[in-house]
Design an enzyme around this catalytic site. Sequence first.
Site, short mmCIF file in Angstrom:
data_model
loop_
_atom_site.label_atom_id
_atom_site.label_comp_id
_atom_site.label_asym_id
_atom_site.label_seq_id
_atom_site.Cartn_x
_atom_site.Cartn_y
_atom_site.Cartn_z
CB SER A 146 -9.39 -1.90 3.90
OG SER A 146 -8.47 -1.32 3.73
CB THR A 182 -1.04 -0.01 1.26
OG1 THR A 182 -1.61 -1.44 1.31
CG2 THR A 182 -2.12 1.12 1.13
#
Length: 593
Positions: free
Chosen positions: A478, A414
């Site tokens: 998430s 990420t």
Amino acid sequence: MRSMAFLIGVFAAGAAMAQQAADGIAPEAAGAGGIAPVSAQVDAAIAAKEAGRPVRGETWMVAAANPLAVQAGADALAAGGSAADALVVVQTVLGLVEPQSSGLGGGAFLVWYDAQSGQLTTLDGRETAPLAATPQLFQDAQGEPLKFFDAVVGGRSVGTPGTPALLAEIHQRWGTKDWATLLAPAIELAEAGFAVSPRLAQLVEGDSERLASSDITAEYFMPGGAPVKAGDTLVNLPYAETLRSLAAEGVGAFYAGDLARSIVATVQTAKGNPGVLSEVDLAIYRVKERAPVCAPYRAHEICGMGPPSSGALAIGQILGLLESFDLAAGPQDATVRRLMGDAARLAFADRGRYVADTDYVPVPVRGMLDPAYLAQRADVLTGQTALEEVAPGTPAFDHALIRADDEAIELPSTSHISIVDAAGNVASMTTTIENGFGSRLMVGGFLLNNEMTDFSFRSHVDGVPIANRVEPGKRPRSSMAPTIVMRDGQPVIALGSPGGSRIIGYTAQTIVAMLDWGMDPQQAVMVPHAVNRFGTYDLEEGTAAAELAGPLGEMGFDVETRDLTSGLHVIAIDEAGMSGGADPRREGIALGD
């Protein structure tokens, strides 16, 4: 906007400098040490980061994970662009130069403060499960969960990408510059080539076996069969072609037509592990606007992305549990770390049971953040030793709470972007393709996500459903936690981090560092990490945090020292302007003017 030709070669100093680590920081902190400055501004930003000083700005600021992307975003802001314009520029350049972490094939969450209206909003650009997906997608013939990388590599793990649609939505709402102009820096850099950074080279070498599973991916990252090295030049003409299509036709060129057909074909014909993504999945994808989730802490409001992200909820719970405790003794105090660690464990217990996509599963958001509920949960923190057992609580809720605990795996990857523009708009966006290099499938010059593996591989436990199970069209839970901290109705901090489920701990610690320990953004991101999620206390190897192993062990914690590679990018806003910090564990910088 400055020509991107001026920026090419930012990493040309190569691998020889890649091993230089900042004092007290894990080896990956050396990324910035391998960067050859391309302007006095970038040079100064790198020097400030290495010296542990924040970057200052009076008008605008951008902080992100790669100097090429930051400089391009800074150029957009300097040319009068908005934070939305800069986000488009930064993300499209990151997708080229940091492809392992984010890009067009992934998804993102945005928290946005609009200076004109004074309102906060969040946009959900999370990937969705294909309509053909079933709860048994990641189970074998006996109904047992697949091994993680058996599920990840190939088409099975690919969800419908959301990042292109999110960028278009951001630009439509708040952009001021021409869409095609904003894509030009990434196009020029893709065609001219960029120097491979030390971090990218290291990660390619470490993942070479999985990258070799796809011929196209292997040819790009390992030309001639050898992994690219720091300082090598990479040209990505397919990526430039993709962006030219988006520039000419708009984002519809991604979700229908030749590119969409190529994406679907790549997924459905993946060797050994094909997926079920279809052209219909791409055609029906939509970004969703959701209300921000805010929680009080130390006279501030900590605001972020609600479900399907667990980020704002878990951070809000951690800080709410800590509200009544004095943490001023700082990060090296074992009692402070005991409180922070067990508060995180309590939050993760609730997260694992209750949090999922609210379009599919009711989530007790208000109950989980209710001060009375958190005060009751915090009673167990008043002892002197680690909690022996941690279980989910029972927050107030108007639906049944019969849920089994989740077992989803989130591995670090990420990227995070923080931006403040001259008008006072603030953007905090965390963006991902999930695991490093995603599904390892490449099409159109970008990698496709493996976001589906953020779902629980099990659908039920003893007949009780798991909230975060796979369902058609659903968005996987998430931990991404793009955050804007408010005080008296005004934004004062924008921050976030990559790092899988440890994102929550990294972000919460940084907020504590600034609000409790009085640190500036650069000091805060340099604090050695101590993260607890499920009982084991992870301490950052090679830093002062490792010295806590003995005291925390005596308190009853299982302790492990390890690399903890966050990627925090923080901007603080005050009366004098802005100050920014970039995580020394990665290659990013902050630039301001």
